[in-house]
Design an enzyme around this catalytic site. Structure first.
Site, mmCIF file in Angstrom:
data_model
loop_
_atom_site.group_PDB
_atom_site.id
_atom_site.type_symbol
_atom_site.label_atom_id
_atom_site.label_comp_id
_atom_site.label_asym_id
_atom_site.label_seq_id
_atom_site.Cartn_x
_atom_site.Cartn_y
_atom_site.Cartn_z
ATOM 1 N N ASP A 1 -43.702 -15.117 -24.014
ATOM 2 C CA ASP A 1 -43.726 -16.228 -24.965
ATOM 3 C C ASP A 1 -44.050 -17.528 -24.237
ATOM 4 O OD1 ASP A 1 -42.532 -17.234 -27.855
ATOM 5 O OD2 ASP A 1 -42.024 -18.644 -26.244
ATOM 6 N N HIS B 1 -45.168 -24.945 -33.795
ATOM 7 C CA HIS B 1 -44.033 -25.186 -32.904
ATOM 8 C C HIS B 1 -42.904 -25.975 -33.570
ATOM 9 C CE1 HIS B 1 -43.168 -25.502 -28.308
ATOM 10 N NE2 HIS B 1 -42.072 -25.305 -28.990
ATOM 11 N N TYR C 1 -45.857 -26.177 -23.313
ATOM 12 C CA TYR C 1 -45.295 -25.812 -22.019
ATOM 13 C C TYR C 1 -46.278 -26.090 -20.877
ATOM 14 C CZ TYR C 1 -42.136 -23.020 -25.002
ATOM 15 O OH TYR C 1 -41.264 -22.581 -25.969
ATOM 16 N N LYS D 1 -47.956 -21.260 -29.212
ATOM 17 C CA LYS D 1 -47.573 -22.101 -30.342
ATOM 18 C C LYS D 1 -48.477 -23.326 -30.439
ATOM 19 C CE LYS D 1 -42.847 -20.854 -29.074
ATOM 20 N NZ LYS D 1 -43.155 -20.511 -27.669
#
Length: 278
Positions: free
Chosen positions: A44, A107, A49, A74
């Site tokens: 994931d 997200h 990120y 996401k």
């Protein structure tokens, strides 16, 4: 790895490897590489990120067939709307070095930049995701951090209902009403920060139960998630912990102990998505 089955029939491993807060570069590459080597088949990540390239490189170098890995990313808050979402999906595919995604999530439902028109922004983003899903470039679509009213608003325009809602779920943060609502609509609950962003480690009850079952505190918390039929996504960069977090399928918490963990105090909870400052 045991699996759940999503509403569209796609199977998803019951445990995933989370990559939030793992910096891009060697650290992310090594962590994901070790996770894949140890037996994780569900990774994931997210645009926010900023480690999609390292995640993708670790997957490519793993020697594991792409079809045997379940990969999630996401759509970030700045990419809400139909056109922005389409461009961002293409960017994620390129960074990850893959031709398709197993799961794509919105997200956050109400980012600060779209607070005056979050419903319309989500509807446009979802339309783009539906198109990629219909084209076979995404095997499943869902959301993250969506509360009931966000889901109800999305249902008004969606052709396809979300298959997943990824929210903060941990002992002491079970979000019962939202979980019941999602289950009513056949939406699987994924648990990010299933260790309460680390706050579970200082909890007396969790430590007592770890001693009782001969397990680590993390394993007890992750087992709690599984018994709630959540899908936990633990993150670690420590090889020993990455490995031990897999060892949660060989014991069962008693009903009494599971109930006690529901009620623990002091564990970090879900942020309000309507007031986050990003």
């Amino acid at each position: 790895m045991e699996t759940y089955t999503l509403s569209n029939g796609v199977t998803i491993p019951k445990l995933g490897f989370g990559t939030w807060q793992i910096p891009d570069g060697d650290e992310a590459y090594q962590a994901v590489s070790h996770a894949l080597k140890e037996g994780y088949t569900h990774i994931d990540t997210a645009q926010a990120y900023k480690n999609e390239e390292s995640v993708g490189r670790a997957i490519a170098d793993s020697g594991i067939s792409r079809k045997d890995i379940f990969l999630t990313t996401k759509v970030w808050n700045s990419n809400h709307s139909y056109d922005l979402a389409k461009a961002s999906i293409e960017e994620s595919l390129k960074k990850l070095g893959v031709s398709y995604l197993d799961l794509l999530l919105i997200h956050w439902p109400n980012p600060k930049a779209f607070r005056d028109n979050w419903r319309e922004a989500n509807a446009g983003t979802w339309k783009a995701m539906e198109e990629y899903y219909k084209a076979g470039k995404i095997r499943a679509i869902g959301v993250s951090n969506f509360m009931e009213h966000h889901l109800e608003a999305l249902f008004e325009t969606a052709e396809i209902k979300p298959m997943v809602n990824q929210i903060l779920l941990a002992p002491g943060c079970s979000q019962d009403d939202l979980v019941a609502f999602c289950r009513k609509h056949d939406i699987l609950l994924e648990a990010y920060s299933p260790l309460g962003t680390g706050s579970i480690f200082s909890n007396d009850l969790a430590n007592q139960l770890a001693e009782k079952y001969g397990k680590t505190v993390a394993q007890v918390a992750l087992r709690w998630s599984l018994q709630k039929e959540f899908l936990p996504l633990p993150k670690s960069v420590t090889p020993k912990n990455i490995t031990s977090n897999l060892e949660i399928f060989d014991f069962v918490l008693s009903d009494e102990d599971e109930d006690k963990l529901d009620k623990v105090q002091g564990v970090v909870g879900q942020k309000d998505p309507d007031s986050v400052e990003f």
